[in-house]
Write a protein that holds these residues in place. Structure first.
Motif, PDB file in Angstrom:
ATOM      1  N   ASP A  85       0.842  -1.206   0.000  1.00 16.21           N
ATOM      2  CA  ASP A  85       0.000   0.000   0.000  1.00 16.21           C
ATOM      3  C   ASP A  85       0.869   1.245   0.000  1.00 16.21           C
ATOM      4  O   ASP A  85       1.954   1.260   0.569  1.00 16.21           O
ATOM      5  N   ALA A  86       0.350   2.309  -0.606  1.00 13.34           N
ATOM      6  CA  ALA A  86       1.073   3.585  -0.636  1.00 13.34           C
ATOM      7  C   ALA A  86       0.071   4.727  -0.640  1.00 13.34           C
ATOM      8  O   ALA A  86      -1.024   4.603  -1.174  1.00 13.34           O
ATOM      9  N   THR A  87       0.464   5.828  -0.021  1.00 19.11           N
ATOM     10  CA  THR A  87      -0.411   6.990   0.040  1.00 19.11           C
ATOM     11  C   THR A  87       0.413   8.275   0.139  1.00 19.11           C
ATOM     12  O   THR A  87       1.589   8.240   0.477  1.00 19.11           O
ATOM     13  N   ILE A  88      -0.256   9.378  -0.159  1.00 17.60           N
ATOM     14  CA  ILE A  88       0.353  10.705  -0.022  1.00 17.60           C
ATOM     15  C   ILE A  88      -0.332  11.412   1.137  1.00 17.60           C
ATOM     16  O   ILE A  88      -1.561  11.413   1.231  1.00 17.60           O
ATOM     17  N   ILE A  89       0.473  12.011   2.002  1.00 21.71           N
ATOM     18  CA  ILE A  89      -0.081  12.857   3.060  1.00 21.71           C
ATOM     19  C   ILE A  89       0.550  14.234   2.940  1.00 21.71           C
ATOM     20  O   ILE A  89       1.652  14.371   2.408  1.00 21.71           O
ATOM     21  N   PHE A  90      -0.173  15.234   3.396  1.00 25.84           N
ATOM     22  CA  PHE A  90       0.350  16.602   3.379  1.00 25.84           C
ATOM     23  C   PHE A  90       0.719  16.978   4.794  1.00 25.84           C
ATOM     24  O   PHE A  90      -0.104  16.972   5.696  1.00 25.84           O
ATOM     25  N   PRO A  93       5.354  22.012   5.107  1.00 26.40           N
ATOM     26  CA  PRO A  93       4.954  22.481   3.780  1.00 26.40           C
ATOM     27  C   PRO A  93       5.134  21.418   2.688  1.00 26.40           C
ATOM     28  O   PRO A  93       5.106  21.737   1.510  1.00 26.40           O
ATOM     29  N   ASN A  94       5.333  20.160   3.063  1.00 29.00           N
ATOM     30  CA  ASN A  94       5.675  19.124   2.089  1.00 29.00           C
ATOM     31  C   ASN A  94       4.593  18.071   1.937  1.00 29.00           C
ATOM     32  O   ASN A  94       3.826  17.803   2.854  1.00 29.00           O
ATOM     33  N   TYR A  95       4.602  17.459   0.766  1.00 29.33           N
ATOM     34  CA  TYR A  95       3.817  16.268   0.511  1.00 29.33           C
ATOM     35  C   TYR A  95       4.736  15.079   0.733  1.00 29.33           C
ATOM     36  O   TYR A  95       5.872  15.074   0.272  1.00 29.33           O
ATOM     37  N   LYS A  96       4.237  14.077   1.453  1.00 31.32           N
ATOM     38  CA  LYS A  96       5.067  12.918   1.763  1.00 31.32           C
ATOM     39  C   LYS A  96       4.410  11.668   1.210  1.00 31.32           C
ATOM     40  O   LYS A  96       3.197  11.502   1.308  1.00 31.32           O
ATOM     41  N   VAL A  97       5.232  10.797   0.631  1.00 25.35           N
ATOM     42  CA  VAL A  97       4.748   9.516   0.138  1.00 25.35           C
ATOM     43  C   VAL A  97       5.142   8.470   1.169  1.00 25.35           C
ATOM     44  O   VAL A  97       6.328   8.238   1.419  1.00 25.35           O
ATOM     45  N   LEU A  98       4.134   7.857   1.782  1.00 29.82           N
ATOM     46  CA  LEU A  98       4.337   6.814   2.781  1.00 29.82           C
ATOM     47  C   LEU A  98       3.857   5.496   2.208  1.00 29.82           C
ATOM     48  O   LEU A  98       2.785   5.428   1.600  1.00 29.82           O
ATOM     49  N   VAL A  99       4.642   4.459   2.408  1.00 32.33           N
ATOM     50  CA  VAL A  99       4.282   3.150   1.849  1.00 32.33           C
ATOM     51  C   VAL A  99       4.258   2.115   2.957  1.00 32.33           C
ATOM     52  O   VAL A  99       4.990   2.198   3.930  1.00 32.33           O
ATOM     53  N   GLY A 100       3.380   1.140   2.772  1.00 36.34           N
ATOM     54  CA  GLY A 100       3.283   0.003   3.672  1.00 36.34           C
ATOM     55  C   GLY A 100       2.423   0.240   4.885  1.00 36.34           C
ATOM     56  O   GLY A 100       2.193   1.367   5.313  1.00 36.34           O
ATOM     57  N   ASN A 101       1.917  -0.846   5.397  1.00 35.42           N
ATOM     58  CA  ASN A 101       1.235  -0.926   6.689  1.00 35.42           C
ATOM     59  C   ASN A 101       1.765  -2.190   7.351  1.00 35.42           C
ATOM     60  O   ASN A 101       1.067  -3.183   7.482  1.00 35.42           O
ATOM     61  N   PHE A 102       3.008  -2.139   7.758  1.00 41.46           N
ATOM     62  CA  PHE A 102       3.690  -3.320   8.251  1.00 41.46           C
ATOM     63  C   PHE A 102       3.371  -3.526   9.722  1.00 41.46           C
ATOM     64  O   PHE A 102       3.486  -2.614  10.529  1.00 41.46           O
ATOM     65  N   GLU A 103       2.990  -4.752  10.072  1.00 45.14           N
ATOM     66  CA  GLU A 103       2.588  -5.077  11.436  1.00 45.14           C
ATOM     67  C   GLU A 103       3.763  -5.032  12.413  1.00 45.14           C
ATOM     68  O   GLU A 103       3.614  -4.612  13.543  1.00 45.14           O
ATOM     69  N   SER A 104       4.924  -5.474  11.975  1.00 45.42           N
ATOM     70  CA  SER A 104       6.075  -5.515  12.876  1.00 45.42           C
ATOM     71  C   SER A 104       7.239  -4.735  12.285  1.00 45.42           C
ATOM     72  O   SER A 104       7.301  -4.482  11.081  1.00 45.42           O
ATOM     73  N   ARG A 105       8.161  -4.397  13.138  1.00 46.33           N
ATOM     74  CA  ARG A 105       9.347  -3.668  12.696  1.00 46.33           C
ATOM     75  C   ARG A 105      10.211  -4.539  11.801  1.00 46.33           C
ATOM     76  O   ARG A 105      10.799  -4.051  10.836  1.00 46.33           O
ATOM     77  N   ILE A 106      10.286  -5.819  12.091  1.00 44.17           N
ATOM     78  CA  ILE A 106      11.095  -6.730  11.278  1.00 44.17           C
ATOM     79  C   ILE A 106      10.572  -6.778   9.849  1.00 44.17           C
ATOM     80  O   ILE A 106      11.346  -6.698   8.890  1.00 44.17           O
ATOM     81  N   GLU A 107       9.266  -6.898   9.704  1.00 36.52           N
ATOM     82  CA  GLU A 107       8.650  -6.914   8.371  1.00 36.52           C
ATOM     83  C   GLU A 107       8.922  -5.605   7.638  1.00 36.52           C
ATOM     84  O   GLU A 107       9.239  -5.596   6.442  1.00 36.52           O
ATOM     85  N   ALA A 108       8.840  -4.501   8.355  1.00 35.56           N
ATOM     86  CA  ALA A 108       9.086  -3.194   7.743  1.00 35.56           C
ATOM     87  C   ALA A 108      10.540  -3.064   7.293  1.00 35.56           C
ATOM     88  O   ALA A 108      10.813  -2.560   6.204  1.00 35.56           O
ATOM     89  N   GLU A 109      11.464  -3.533   8.105  1.00 28.86           N
ATOM     90  CA  GLU A 109      12.879  -3.430   7.745  1.00 28.86           C
ATOM     91  C   GLU A 109      13.242  -4.327   6.563  1.00 28.86           C
ATOM     92  O   GLU A 109      14.090  -3.967   5.747  1.00 28.86           O
ATOM     93  N   ARG A 110      12.604  -5.494   6.459  1.00 29.77           N
ATOM     94  CA  ARG A 110      12.834  -6.363   5.290  1.00 29.77           C
ATOM     95  C   ARG A 110      12.402  -5.659   4.011  1.00 29.77           C
ATOM     96  O   ARG A 110      13.110  -5.686   3.007  1.00 29.77           O
ATOM     97  N   ASN A 111      11.237  -5.048   4.042  1.00 32.93           N
ATOM     98  CA  ASN A 111      10.753  -4.327   2.866  1.00 32.93           C
ATOM     99  C   ASN A 111      11.557  -3.053   2.621  1.00 32.93           C
ATOM    100  O   ASN A 111      11.708  -2.625   1.481  1.00 32.93           O
ATOM    101  N   LEU A 112      12.053  -2.442   3.689  1.00 36.39           N
ATOM    102  CA  LEU A 112      12.864  -1.237   3.559  1.00 36.39           C
ATOM    103  C   LEU A 112      14.113  -1.506   2.723  1.00 36.39           C
ATOM    104  O   LEU A 112      14.502  -0.672   1.905  1.00 36.39           O
ATOM    105  N   ILE A 113      14.716  -2.679   2.879  1.00 36.80           N
ATOM    106  CA  ILE A 113      15.906  -3.032   2.109  1.00 36.80           C
ATOM    107  C   ILE A 113      15.592  -3.067   0.616  1.00 36.80           C
ATOM    108  O   ILE A 113      16.339  -2.518  -0.205  1.00 36.80           O
ATOM    109  N   ASP A 114      14.453  -3.675   0.246  1.00 35.15           N
ATOM    110  CA  ASP A 114      14.058  -3.732  -1.168  1.00 35.15           C
ATOM    111  C   ASP A 114      13.710  -2.352  -1.713  1.00 35.15           C
ATOM    112  O   ASP A 114      14.071  -2.007  -2.839  1.00 35.15           O
ATOM    113  N   ILE A 115      13.023  -1.572  -0.920  1.00 37.25           N
ATOM    114  CA  ILE A 115      12.608  -0.231  -1.361  1.00 37.25           C
ATOM    115  C   ILE A 115      13.825   0.684  -1.496  1.00 37.25           C
ATOM    116  O   ILE A 115      13.894   1.507  -2.409  1.00 37.25           O
TER     117      ILE A 115
END
Length: 129
Positions: A85-90, A93-115
């Motif tokens: 999943d990915a979304t834009i938030i304001f 003064p910036n627009y930010k693109v946030l991706v993922g809804n990772f349940e755990s930090r480990i899952e987020a860090e695994r995907n962070l490496i690919d991203i």
């Protein structure tokens, strides 16, 4: 200056005290006129607050900047990583693109490496409590 008899002084004092008591006396009955929409709004706010949950998922920020670039980055990300999943938030003064809804930090860090291979300046966002 004229001197008043003692009896007249008492009459003036008593009448003056009665008059001041009646002037400063307050009515105990208070009526409140309230718009019925206020109660509806208050009930709606209570319902929304009851459904709010704490955001406990990790996200990865891949862009922060102008609106046009944020939209372009979001579209590029969605075509490359279809299962995240990915979304834009304001956030002024910036627009930010946030991706993922990772349940755990480990899952987020695994995907962070690919991203990070595709988007250079990325970092992990902790859940808000």
């Amino acid at each position: 200056m004229r001197i008043l008899p003692l009896k007249m002084k008492h009459i003036y004092t008593i009448s003056l005290s009665i008059l001041t008591c009646s002037i400063y006396a307050q009515n105990q009955n208070t009526t409140l006129k309230q718009d019925p929409k206020f109660e509806q709004l208050l009930n709606e706010k209570r319902r929304i607050n009851a459904t709010n949950i704490v955001n406990d998922s990790y996200r990865v920020q891949i862009y922060s900047g102008k609106s046009d670039e944020a939209k372009k980055t979001l579209n590029d990300f969605k075509t490359e990583f279809k299962d995240i999943d990915a979304t834009i938030i304001f956030n002024t003064p910036n627009y930010k693109v946030l991706v993922g809804n990772f349940e755990s930090r480990i899952e987020a860090e695994r995907n962070l490496i690919d991203i990070k291979k595709r988007y250079g300046n990325v970092f992990l966002i902790k859940p808000e409590k």
